[in-house]
Design an enzyme around this catalytic site. Sequence first.
Site, PDB file in Angstrom:
ATOM      1  N   LYS A 118       2.478  -0.474  15.206  1.00 53.33           N
ATOM      2  CA  LYS A 118       3.902  -0.440  15.549  1.00 53.33           C
ATOM      3  C   LYS A 118       4.409  -1.673  16.292  1.00 53.33           C
ATOM      4  O   LYS A 118       5.626  -1.853  16.420  1.00 53.33           O
ATOM      5  CB  LYS A 118       4.203   0.798  16.412  1.00 53.33           C
ATOM      6  N   TYR A 165      -9.044   4.513   8.023  1.00 54.82           N
ATOM      7  CA  TYR A 165      -9.224   4.908   9.422  1.00 54.82           C
ATOM      8  C   TYR A 165     -10.378   5.905   9.464  1.00 54.82           C
ATOM      9  O   TYR A 165     -10.303   6.965   8.833  1.00 54.82           O
ATOM     10  CB  TYR A 165      -7.958   5.566   9.967  1.00 54.82           C
ATOM     11  N   HIS A 208       0.836  -1.200   0.000  1.00 53.90           N
ATOM     12  CA  HIS A 208       0.000   0.000   0.000  1.00 53.90           C
ATOM     13  C   HIS A 208       0.870   1.249   0.000  1.00 53.90           C
ATOM     14  O   HIS A 208       1.825   1.354   0.777  1.00 53.90           O
ATOM     15  CB  HIS A 208      -0.897   0.017   1.237  1.00 53.90           C
ATOM     16  N   PRO A 230      -2.897  -0.590  18.997  1.00 54.82           N
ATOM     17  CA  PRO A 230      -2.725  -1.020  17.604  1.00 54.82           C
ATOM     18  C   PRO A 230      -2.976   0.067  16.559  1.00 54.82           C
ATOM     19  O   PRO A 230      -2.693  -0.159  15.387  1.00 54.82           O
ATOM     20  CB  PRO A 230      -3.748  -2.151  17.467  1.00 54.82           C
ATOM     21  N   TYR A 240       4.305   6.624  10.138  1.00 56.32           N
ATOM     22  CA  TYR A 240       3.540   5.422   9.808  1.00 56.32           C
ATOM     23  C   TYR A 240       4.403   4.408   9.055  1.00 56.32           C
ATOM     24  O   TYR A 240       4.387   3.208   9.365  1.00 56.32           O
ATOM     25  CB  TYR A 240       2.309   5.780   8.978  1.00 56.32           C
TER      26      TYR A 240
END
Length: 401
Positions: free
Chosen positions: A298, A202, A72, A294, A386
Site C-alpha cells: 500500500k 504469499y 496480474h 509492506p 488489495y
Amino acid sequence: MRTHVGIIGAGPAGLMLAHLLHRKGIEAVVIECRSRQEIEKTIRAGVLEQMTVDLLNETGAGERMMKMGMFHKGIEIRFNGKRHRIDMHRLTGGKNITVYPQHEVLKDLIAARVKAGGEMFFNVSDVRLSDLDSSEPKIHYQNENGEREELICDYIAGCDGFHGPSRQSIPQKIRKEYQKTYPYGWLGILAQAPPSAPELVYAHHEDGFALLSTRTPDIQRLYLQVNPSDSMNDWPDERIWEKLRLRLSADDGWKLIEGPIIQKNIVSMRSFICDPMQYGRLFLAGDAAHIVPPTGAKGLNLAMADVQLLAKALHDYYAAGETERLGRYTAACLRRVWKAERFSWYMTSMLHRHHDSTPFDYQIQLAELDHVTTSKAAAQSLAENYVGLPLELEEPSLSII
C-alpha cells in the site's frame, strides 16, 4: 525565489503532485536531497493498484509501464502445503494489480517533469521550514553548490518521507502519532532467475512467512520473515535458499527456480500515522505522514491517493479561491489511510508466524487462512482491499449497509 507550491521530496508523492499541478496550470518547485541518479537507480518494490495505473495513464506518464509492467489478475496464498488462488479480477469486477518497480515510476515522472520544463533541484541539504502559519511560508535550504537559498511559497507540500523535516515542523503539541512496531523483519533478495510462478505468492509456514514476487522476466524479488535484530552475516546465500524452499514448498511438486543473489537487505516492519497531515500552509503526503508494513503493498499507492486529493484541493484554491477541500485534507486522507493500515495489519497478522503465540492462537490463524481461501465473501474483501479501494473525493453521506 517564489512559487505557488514548494514540494520537498522527489519520491512518488512529490513528483506526482508536481505532475498533477503542472497539468492544472499551477506552478511548483521540487527540491530533493538525493541526486537524480540515486533516485532512478535505487531498486524498490512496486505493486500498483488499479487506481495508480489509471492515474499514470490518464496523466500521460504510463507508456513505459504499459510496455514493461506485469499485469496480474490474482495472488496465491499457500499454507499447509496447499496452493490457493485469489482471483482478484473476477472478485472485483475486472480490476488487476500491476507489478512495476517504484524506481521505474520515478523515472517516468522525472521524465514528465523535464519535458514540462518544471523546476527540480537535486542534492540540496539542510532543509528548514518557516512561517507555516502565514500567507508566505518559506523553505530554506543549501543548494548543491553550498549556497543558501530561500523559496517563498503559497503552500508547501512535505513529501520528504519519514525522516524528512516536514512532519517535525508541525508543533509537537498538536501532532498525534500512532505507531506499531512488528516483532519481525523482512529479508529481501533480488535473484537472477526466471519467474517461479505467474503471480505473487504469499506463503505461511510453521517456520515463518515468505513472499515470491518478481521485477522483470530475468530478475525475481523474494522475501523471508526474519528476526529484525538479524544481520546479513546471519544469512548466507545457502541458508536463504534453504528457507525459501521450505516455506514456499507445496505438496503438488512445485519447484522454486533459483539463481545468483545480486542484492539482499533486511528491513524492519512498522505502522505509523501522523494526525493531522496539515498545519497552516504545510500539507504532508506519502511516507512523511504514514508508513505501512509492506505485506499489503500500500505504501506507494497511498502516496498517489494523497496527492490526488491535495492537487484537487489546490486547484480549487487557484481556480476559484475555495479552501474547503484544503481544510478537510487530513480527514479525507486519513479515512483511506486507516483502512490501508487495517488491511496491511490484517495481511501481516494472518501470514506471519508469531513465535510467542499459544497453540490456540496458531490454530485460529490457520482457521483464518482456511476461511479467506474458501469463503467467497472473505476472498472478495481481501481482493477489494488489495486492488485498492475507491478514491473518495467527497465525504460519504449514506451508509450502504
